[in-house]
Design a protein around this motif. Structure first.
Motif, PDB file in Angstrom:
ATOM      1  N   GLU A  28      11.428 -14.319   4.467  1.00 60.59           N
ATOM      2  CA  GLU A  28      11.994 -14.595   2.818  1.00 60.59           C
ATOM      3  C   GLU A  28      13.639 -14.778   3.415  1.00 60.59           C
ATOM      4  O   GLU A  28      14.193 -16.043   2.948  1.00 60.59           O
ATOM      5  CB  GLU A  28      11.957 -13.463   2.091  1.00 60.59           C
ATOM      6  CG  GLU A  28       9.915 -14.123   1.143  1.00 60.59           C
ATOM      7  CD  GLU A  28      10.682 -12.494  -0.359  1.00 60.59           C
ATOM      8  OE1 GLU A  28      12.117 -12.527  -0.368  1.00 60.59           O
ATOM      9  OE2 GLU A  28       9.459 -12.954  -0.793  1.00 60.59           O
ATOM     10  N   GLY A  29      13.785 -14.117   4.914  1.00 64.28           N
ATOM     11  CA  GLY A  29      15.231 -14.272   4.646  1.00 64.28           C
ATOM     12  C   GLY A  29      16.339 -13.549   4.208  1.00 64.28           C
ATOM     13  O   GLY A  29      17.212 -13.965   3.427  1.00 64.28           O
ATOM     14  N   ASN A  30      16.129 -12.607   3.786  1.00 64.08           N
ATOM     15  CA  ASN A  30      16.022 -12.084   1.867  1.00 64.08           C
ATOM     16  C   ASN A  30      17.206 -10.907   2.878  1.00 64.08           C
ATOM     17  O   ASN A  30      16.859 -10.092   2.594  1.00 64.08           O
ATOM     18  CB  ASN A  30      15.558 -11.671   1.217  1.00 64.08           C
ATOM     19  CG  ASN A  30      16.468 -11.413   0.083  1.00 64.08           C
ATOM     20  OD1 ASN A  30      17.521 -11.003  -0.090  1.00 64.08           O
ATOM     21  ND2 ASN A  30      15.654 -10.968  -1.410  1.00 64.08           N
ATOM     22  N   ALA A  31      18.210 -10.869   3.175  1.00 59.41           N
ATOM     23  CA  ALA A  31      19.182 -10.102   3.535  1.00 59.41           C
ATOM     24  C   ALA A  31      19.976  -8.597   2.951  1.00 59.41           C
ATOM     25  O   ALA A  31      19.486  -7.691   2.967  1.00 59.41           O
ATOM     26  CB  ALA A  31      20.330 -10.252   4.398  1.00 59.41           C
ATOM     27  N   GLU A  32      20.255  -9.213   1.297  1.00 55.66           N
ATOM     28  CA  GLU A  32      20.649  -8.075   0.406  1.00 55.66           C
ATOM     29  C   GLU A  32      19.630  -7.224   0.134  1.00 55.66           C
ATOM     30  O   GLU A  32      19.393  -6.064  -0.015  1.00 55.66           O
ATOM     31  CB  GLU A  32      20.646  -8.961  -0.555  1.00 55.66           C
ATOM     32  CG  GLU A  32      21.343  -8.251  -1.779  1.00 55.66           C
ATOM     33  CD  GLU A  32      21.781  -8.946  -2.932  1.00 55.66           C
ATOM     34  OE1 GLU A  32      21.072  -8.456  -4.186  1.00 55.66           O
ATOM     35  OE2 GLU A  32      22.285 -10.001  -3.466  1.00 55.66           O
ATOM     36  N   ALA A  33      17.934  -7.560  -0.024  1.00 58.19           N
ATOM     37  CA  ALA A  33      16.911  -6.405   0.121  1.00 58.19           C
ATOM     38  C   ALA A  33      16.593  -5.763   1.680  1.00 58.19           C
ATOM     39  O   ALA A  33      16.439  -4.329   1.320  1.00 58.19           O
ATOM     40  CB  ALA A  33      15.626  -7.962   0.205  1.00 58.19           C
ATOM     41  N   ASP A  34      16.126  -6.285   2.241  1.00 55.13           N
ATOM     42  CA  ASP A  34      16.656  -5.882   3.650  1.00 55.13           C
ATOM     43  C   ASP A  34      18.003  -4.661   3.389  1.00 55.13           C
ATOM     44  O   ASP A  34      17.665  -3.496   3.812  1.00 55.13           O
ATOM     45  CB  ASP A  34      16.988  -6.460   4.573  1.00 55.13           C
ATOM     46  CG  ASP A  34      16.840  -5.789   6.234  1.00 55.13           C
ATOM     47  OD1 ASP A  34      15.711  -5.110   6.388  1.00 55.13           O
ATOM     48  OD2 ASP A  34      17.576  -6.478   6.775  1.00 55.13           O
ATOM     49  N   ARG A  35      19.056  -4.405   2.931  1.00 54.36           N
ATOM     50  CA  ARG A  35      20.365  -4.208   3.149  1.00 54.36           C
ATOM     51  C   ARG A  35      20.224  -2.648   1.918  1.00 54.36           C
ATOM     52  O   ARG A  35      19.934  -1.649   2.819  1.00 54.36           O
ATOM     53  CB  ARG A  35      21.181  -4.556   2.872  1.00 54.36           C
ATOM     54  CG  ARG A  35      22.559  -3.920   2.935  1.00 54.36           C
ATOM     55  CD  ARG A  35      23.925  -3.928   2.707  1.00 54.36           C
ATOM     56  NE  ARG A  35      24.050  -4.683   3.903  1.00 54.36           N
ATOM     57  CZ  ARG A  35      24.965  -4.801   4.480  1.00 54.36           C
ATOM     58  NH1 ARG A  35      24.446  -3.843   5.283  1.00 54.36           N
ATOM     59  NH2 ARG A  35      25.382  -5.647   5.388  1.00 54.36           N
ATOM     60  N   ALA A  36      19.127  -2.758   1.221  1.00 52.92           N
ATOM     61  CA  ALA A  36      19.031  -2.166   0.190  1.00 52.92           C
ATOM     62  C   ALA A  36      18.234  -1.020  -0.238  1.00 52.92           C
ATOM     63  O   ALA A  36      18.240  -0.002  -0.027  1.00 52.92           O
ATOM     64  CB  ALA A  36      18.999  -2.491  -0.834  1.00 52.92           C
ATOM     65  N   LEU A  37      17.123  -1.316   1.883  1.00 45.77           N
ATOM     66  CA  LEU A  37      15.980  -0.888   1.733  1.00 45.77           C
ATOM     67  C   LEU A  37      15.997   0.434   2.660  1.00 45.77           C
ATOM     68  O   LEU A  37      15.860   1.195   3.493  1.00 45.77           O
ATOM     69  CB  LEU A  37      15.105  -1.573   2.147  1.00 45.77           C
ATOM     70  CG  LEU A  37      14.128  -1.919   1.034  1.00 45.77           C
ATOM     71  CD1 LEU A  37      13.067  -3.582   1.860  1.00 45.77           C
ATOM     72  CD2 LEU A  37      13.556  -1.331   0.398  1.00 45.77           C
ATOM     73  N   LEU A  38      17.915   0.010   3.322  1.00 49.38           N
ATOM     74  CA  LEU A  38      17.497   0.541   4.553  1.00 49.38           C
ATOM     75  C   LEU A  38      18.782   1.900   4.183  1.00 49.38           C
ATOM     76  O   LEU A  38      20.067   1.345   3.817  1.00 49.38           O
ATOM     77  CB  LEU A  38      18.378  -0.468   5.784  1.00 49.38           C
ATOM     78  CG  LEU A  38      17.893  -1.346   6.870  1.00 49.38           C
ATOM     79  CD1 LEU A  38      17.939  -1.915   7.625  1.00 49.38           C
ATOM     80  CD2 LEU A  38      16.556  -0.646   7.174  1.00 49.38           C
ATOM     81  N   SER A  39      19.130   2.917   5.237  1.00 44.25           N
ATOM     82  CA  SER A  39      20.283   3.227   4.686  1.00 44.25           C
ATOM     83  C   SER A  39      21.665   3.233   5.139  1.00 44.25           C
ATOM     84  O   SER A  39      20.966   2.624   6.276  1.00 44.25           O
ATOM     85  CB  SER A  39      20.085   5.108   5.441  1.00 44.25           C
ATOM     86  OG  SER A  39      19.578   5.341   6.406  1.00 44.25           O
ATOM     87  N   PRO A  40      22.570   3.028   4.399  1.00 41.72           N
ATOM     88  CA  PRO A  40      23.912   2.889   5.475  1.00 41.72           C
ATOM     89  C   PRO A  40      23.935   3.877   7.513  1.00 41.72           C
ATOM     90  O   PRO A  40      24.769   3.224   7.766  1.00 41.72           O
ATOM     91  CB  PRO A  40      24.847   4.048   4.254  1.00 41.72           C
ATOM     92  CG  PRO A  40      24.500   3.913   3.117  1.00 41.72           C
ATOM     93  CD  PRO A  40      22.988   4.485   4.404  1.00 41.72           C
ATOM     94  N   ASP A  41      23.863   4.888   7.849  1.00 44.62           N
ATOM     95  CA  ASP A  41      23.176   5.723   8.690  1.00 44.62           C
ATOM     96  C   ASP A  41      22.021   5.069   9.963  1.00 44.62           C
ATOM     97  O   ASP A  41      21.899   5.757  10.766  1.00 44.62           O
ATOM     98  CB  ASP A  41      23.174   6.691   8.563  1.00 44.62           C
ATOM     99  CG  ASP A  41      22.463   7.818   8.343  1.00 44.62           C
ATOM    100  OD1 ASP A  41      21.678   7.244   7.046  1.00 44.62           O
ATOM    101  OD2 ASP A  41      22.276   8.915   7.929  1.00 44.62           O
ATOM    102  N   PHE A  42      21.519   4.176   9.192  1.00 42.74           N
ATOM    103  CA  PHE A  42      20.126   3.454  10.024  1.00 42.74           C
ATOM    104  C   PHE A  42      20.073   3.205  11.375  1.00 42.74           C
ATOM    105  O   PHE A  42      20.922   2.756  11.537  1.00 42.74           O
ATOM    106  CB  PHE A  42      19.610   2.576   9.608  1.00 42.74           C
ATOM    107  CG  PHE A  42      18.650   1.765   9.617  1.00 42.74           C
ATOM    108  CD1 PHE A  42      17.354   2.082   9.386  1.00 42.74           C
ATOM    109  CD2 PHE A  42      18.631   0.675  10.729  1.00 42.74           C
ATOM    110  CE1 PHE A  42      16.757   1.486  10.001  1.00 42.74           C
ATOM    111  CE2 PHE A  42      18.458   0.549  11.347  1.00 42.74           C
ATOM    112  CZ  PHE A  42      16.289   0.661  11.224  1.00 42.74           C
ATOM    113  N   LEU A  43      18.838   3.928  11.729  1.00 45.25           N
ATOM    114  CA  LEU A  43      19.426   3.001  13.305  1.00 45.25           C
ATOM    115  C   LEU A  43      17.976   2.849  13.806  1.00 45.25           C
ATOM    116  O   LEU A  43      16.819   3.647  13.144  1.00 45.25           O
ATOM    117  CB  LEU A  43      19.142   4.760  14.087  1.00 45.25           C
ATOM    118  CG  LEU A  43      19.574   4.688  15.490  1.00 45.25           C
ATOM    119  CD1 LEU A  43      20.121   3.878  16.223  1.00 45.25           C
ATOM    120  CD2 LEU A  43      19.332   6.247  16.745  1.00 45.25           C
ATOM    121  N   GLY A  44      18.013   1.754  14.801  1.00 43.36           N
ATOM    122  CA  GLY A  44      16.709   1.068  15.164  1.00 43.36           C
ATOM    123  C   GLY A  44      16.980   1.148  16.519  1.00 43.36           C
ATOM    124  O   GLY A  44      17.625   0.939  17.516  1.00 43.36           O
TER     125      GLY A  44
END
Length: 129
Positions: A28-44
């Protein structure tokens, strides 16, 4: 530290539902939803290198990054009632692409302050099925 007594670990279906929300945000290109699911210290950990939460969310700057996806071969490893590792195969198609691609993914989910968030993901490309 949270009290883990009397907490039950999530089911595979519960965590898979959360993981699918990340993929749906990509479609969907929904950056807000993506950000809400990832921790502030997320590591990919990706074939292109390391990424933090801002990097992951930043891929939505121009448009959705996925057109379609299918998740299969799902496995859930419970490390504690508040930390689980989801591993699976993702077959996906990028926008305007004819070919499908595939990755094996391990995704670490943590319950922090009663909310499940994705704190780590590692993607390993593989051959499409």
């Amino acid at each position: 530290m949270e009290n883990t007594e009397n907490k039950t670990a999530p089911t595979l279906d519960e965590i898979l539902t959360l993981e699918k929300k990340v993929w749906t945000a990509l479609v969907e290109g929904n950056a807000e939803a993506d950000r809400a699911l990832l921790s502030p210290d997320f590591l990919g950990v990706y074939p292109t290198g390391f990424a933090n939460r801002d990097d992951h969310v930043g891929q939505f700057a121009d448009a959705p990054t996925m057109a379609r996806f299918e998740l299969s071969e799902t496995k859930l490893r419970v490390l504690s009632p508040d930390i689980v590792l989801l591993s699976y195969r993702a077959d996906y198609q990028r926008p305007d692409a004819a070919e499908w691609e595939a990755m094996l993914i391990s995704s670490l989910w943590e319950r922090r302050l009663g909310v499940w968030i994705n704190s780590f993901s590692q993607d390993t490309p593989t051959e499409a099925k």
